[in-house]
Design a protein around this motif. Sequence first.
Motif, mmCIF file in Angstrom:
data_model
loop_
_atom_site.group_PDB
_atom_site.id
_atom_site.type_symbol
_atom_site.label_atom_id
_atom_site.label_comp_id
_atom_site.label_asym_id
_atom_site.label_seq_id
_atom_site.Cartn_x
_atom_site.Cartn_y
_atom_site.Cartn_z
ATOM 1 N N GLN A 48 0.863 -1.182 0.000
ATOM 2 C CA GLN A 48 0.000 0.000 0.000
ATOM 3 C C GLN A 48 0.898 1.229 0.000
ATOM 4 O OE1 GLN A 48 -3.101 0.048 3.029
ATOM 5 N NE2 GLN A 48 -2.918 -2.158 3.240
ATOM 6 N N PHE A 49 0.525 2.214 -0.795
ATOM 7 C CA PHE A 49 1.291 3.448 -0.781
ATOM 8 C C PHE A 49 0.423 4.616 -1.198
ATOM 9 C CE2 PHE A 49 1.471 2.221 -5.108
ATOM 10 C CZ PHE A 49 2.202 1.044 -5.240
ATOM 11 N N PRO A 50 0.870 5.842 -0.893
ATOM 12 C CA PRO A 50 0.088 7.019 -1.271
ATOM 13 C C PRO A 50 0.077 7.217 -2.785
ATOM 14 C CG PRO A 50 2.045 7.639 0.012
ATOM 15 C CD PRO A 50 2.054 6.152 -0.125
ATOM 16 N N SER A 51 -0.850 8.014 -3.256
ATOM 17 C CA SER A 51 -1.008 8.250 -4.695
ATOM 18 C C SER A 51 0.266 8.796 -5.334
ATOM 19 C CB SER A 51 -2.173 9.207 -4.950
ATOM 20 O OG SER A 51 -3.380 8.596 -4.552
ATOM 21 N N GLU A 52 1.000 9.642 -4.615
ATOM 22 C CA GLU A 52 2.236 10.199 -5.175
ATOM 23 C C GLU A 52 3.266 9.097 -5.451
ATOM 24 O OE1 GLU A 52 0.303 13.302 -2.573
ATOM 25 O OE2 GLU A 52 0.838 11.210 -2.302
ATOM 26 N N THR A 53 3.360 8.138 -4.545
ATOM 27 C CA THR A 53 4.296 7.024 -4.729
ATOM 28 C C THR A 53 3.817 6.112 -5.852
ATOM 29 O OG1 THR A 53 4.840 7.145 -2.383
ATOM 30 C CG2 THR A 53 5.505 5.144 -3.540
ATOM 31 N N PHE A 54 2.516 5.894 -5.926
ATOM 32 C CA PHE A 54 1.943 5.106 -7.027
ATOM 33 C C PHE A 54 2.284 5.764 -8.357
ATOM 34 C CE2 PHE A 54 -1.844 3.989 -9.695
ATOM 35 C CZ PHE A 54 -1.626 2.617 -9.756
ATOM 36 N N SER A 55 2.122 7.070 -8.440
ATOM 37 C CA SER A 55 2.454 7.820 -9.645
ATOM 38 C C SER A 55 3.918 7.641 -10.007
ATOM 39 C CB SER A 55 2.128 9.304 -9.440
ATOM 40 O OG SER A 55 2.512 10.056 -10.562
ATOM 41 N N GLN A 56 4.796 7.737 -9.020
ATOM 42 C CA GLN A 56 6.231 7.581 -9.267
ATOM 43 C C GLN A 56 6.569 6.157 -9.721
ATOM 44 O OE1 GLN A 56 8.493 10.228 -9.213
ATOM 45 N NE2 GLN A 56 9.613 8.661 -10.327
ATOM 46 N N THR A 57 5.872 5.176 -9.173
ATOM 47 C CA THR A 57 6.078 3.789 -9.575
ATOM 48 C C THR A 57 5.752 3.594 -11.053
ATOM 49 O OG1 THR A 57 5.589 3.012 -7.334
ATOM 50 C CG2 THR A 57 5.394 1.390 -9.105
ATOM 51 N N LEU A 58 4.662 4.200 -11.505
ATOM 52 C CA LEU A 58 4.294 4.110 -12.919
ATOM 53 C C LEU A 58 5.349 4.791 -13.783
ATOM 54 C CD1 LEU A 58 0.427 4.742 -12.958
ATOM 55 C CD2 LEU A 58 1.700 2.682 -12.368
ATOM 56 N N LEU A 72 -13.154 0.557 -11.268
ATOM 57 C CA LEU A 72 -13.329 2.007 -11.310
ATOM 58 C C LEU A 72 -12.305 2.695 -10.413
ATOM 59 C CD1 LEU A 72 -14.829 4.531 -12.224
ATOM 60 C CD2 LEU A 72 -16.532 4.087 -10.436
ATOM 61 N N VAL A 73 -12.085 2.164 -9.220
ATOM 62 C CA VAL A 73 -11.099 2.740 -8.305
ATOM 63 C C VAL A 73 -9.713 2.710 -8.955
ATOM 64 C CG1 VAL A 73 -9.945 2.433 -6.070
ATOM 65 C CG2 VAL A 73 -12.432 2.168 -6.237
ATOM 66 N N LEU A 74 -9.351 1.588 -9.559
ATOM 67 C CA LEU A 74 -8.034 1.463 -10.192
ATOM 68 C C LEU A 74 -7.857 2.454 -11.330
ATOM 69 C CD1 LEU A 74 -5.302 0.095 -10.686
ATOM 70 C CD2 LEU A 74 -6.531 -1.610 -12.082
ATOM 71 N N ILE A 75 -8.817 2.538 -12.210
ATOM 72 C CA ILE A 75 -8.658 3.427 -13.369
ATOM 73 C C ILE A 75 -8.617 4.894 -12.929
ATOM 74 C CG2 ILE A 75 -11.077 3.681 -14.059
ATOM 75 C CD1 ILE A 75 -10.090 3.217 -16.960
ATOM 76 N N GLU A 76 -9.352 5.240 -11.869
ATOM 77 C CA GLU A 76 -9.264 6.611 -11.352
ATOM 78 C C GLU A 76 -7.877 6.870 -10.786
ATOM 79 O OE1 GLU A 76 -9.053 9.993 -8.834
ATOM 80 O OE2 GLU A 76 -8.861 7.945 -8.083
ATOM 81 N N GLN A 77 -7.297 5.903 -10.093
ATOM 82 C CA GLN A 77 -5.968 6.077 -9.511
ATOM 83 C C GLN A 77 -4.886 6.152 -10.598
ATOM 84 O OE1 GLN A 77 -4.786 6.643 -6.198
ATOM 85 N NE2 GLN A 77 -6.947 7.226 -6.143
ATOM 86 N N ILE A 78 -5.073 5.432 -11.677
ATOM 87 C CA ILE A 78 -4.130 5.545 -12.808
ATOM 88 C C ILE A 78 -4.223 6.947 -13.400
ATOM 89 C CG2 ILE A 78 -3.559 4.693 -15.114
ATOM 90 C CD1 ILE A 78 -4.627 1.914 -14.139
ATOM 91 N N TYR A 79 -5.443 7.432 -13.579
ATOM 92 C CA TYR A 79 -5.631 8.802 -14.081
ATOM 93 C C TYR A 79 -4.989 9.806 -13.119
ATOM 94 C CZ TYR A 79 -7.890 13.188 -15.310
ATOM 95 O OH TYR A 79 -8.122 14.499 -15.635
ATOM 96 N N ARG A 80 -5.229 9.634 -11.830
ATOM 97 C CA ARG A 80 -4.649 10.516 -10.814
ATOM 98 C C ARG A 80 -3.121 10.493 -10.909
ATOM 99 N NH1 ARG A 80 -6.576 12.825 -6.258
ATOM 100 N NH2 ARG A 80 -8.564 11.764 -6.549
ATOM 101 N N ALA A 81 -2.543 9.309 -11.120
ATOM 102 C CA ALA A 81 -1.085 9.185 -11.221
ATOM 103 C C ALA A 81 -0.550 10.022 -12.386
ATOM 104 C CB ALA A 81 -0.695 7.718 -11.400
ATOM 105 N N PHE A 82 -1.228 9.974 -13.515
ATOM 106 C CA PHE A 82 -0.806 10.790 -14.660
ATOM 107 C C PHE A 82 -0.966 12.275 -14.368
ATOM 108 C CE2 PHE A 82 -1.096 6.820 -17.054
ATOM 109 C CZ PHE A 82 0.005 6.928 -17.887
ATOM 110 N N MET A 83 -2.039 12.626 -13.681
ATOM 111 C CA MET A 83 -2.252 14.037 -13.335
ATOM 112 C C MET A 83 -1.186 14.527 -12.357
ATOM 113 S SD MET A 83 -4.662 15.027 -15.247
ATOM 114 C CE MET A 83 -5.328 16.536 -14.604
ATOM 115 N N ILE A 84 -0.777 13.703 -11.422
ATOM 116 C CA ILE A 84 0.303 14.047 -10.498
ATOM 117 C C ILE A 84 1.594 14.307 -11.283
ATOM 118 C CG2 ILE A 84 1.820 13.142 -8.677
ATOM 119 C CD1 ILE A 84 -0.732 11.758 -7.515
ATOM 120 N N GLN A 85 1.877 13.430 -12.252
ATOM 121 C CA GLN A 85 3.075 13.597 -13.073
ATOM 122 C C GLN A 85 3.057 14.902 -13.854
ATOM 123 O OE1 GLN A 85 3.588 10.036 -15.496
ATOM 124 N NE2 GLN A 85 3.354 8.733 -13.700
#
Length: 159
Positions: free
Chosen positions: A82-92, A139-152
């Motif tokens: 488990q990690f915060p959205s910022e770390t998820f974004s960096q992982t991608l 739906l949760v996953l695809i929103e988090q992927i979108y969020r990761a791109f927006m963070i980037q």
Amino acid sequence: MKVKIITVGKLKEKYLKEGIAEYSKRLSRFTKLELIELPDEKTPDNASEAEKIAIMAKEAERILAKISEREYVMALAIEGQQFPSETFSQTLANATLSGYSTLTFIIGGSLGLAPEVKKRAHQLVSFGKLTLPHQLMRLVLIEQIYRAFMIQQGSPYHK
């Protein structure tokens, strides 16, 4: 980079389909998205452990047939990291920088994922200890992927 989401089971609810369609549209400005829906196996109400293992093995065979060697695979599993959205974004972002052209996410069926699927994954990811319906998790996953791109992108969407 391409994003692929492999799921087991058919999406039925209209509101979930609409939400996924909305985030798919939003993601299209960043990446090519491929959604693969695989059939699930019928699970008897009082399935034995052997029956459950056989069901997961059949689903695993279908999942693994959709993944090539050149894909970075993240499987959703309750025991995952488990990690915060910022770390998820960096992982991608790191997966892309490591030379992978496709980032693949896997959501298993109601029994979860077979060990061979988890072994194929580069990373096991958990969105928390809560149990969510697999269809809602899409739906949760695809929103988090979108969020990761927006963070980037440095977008205020994440705020």
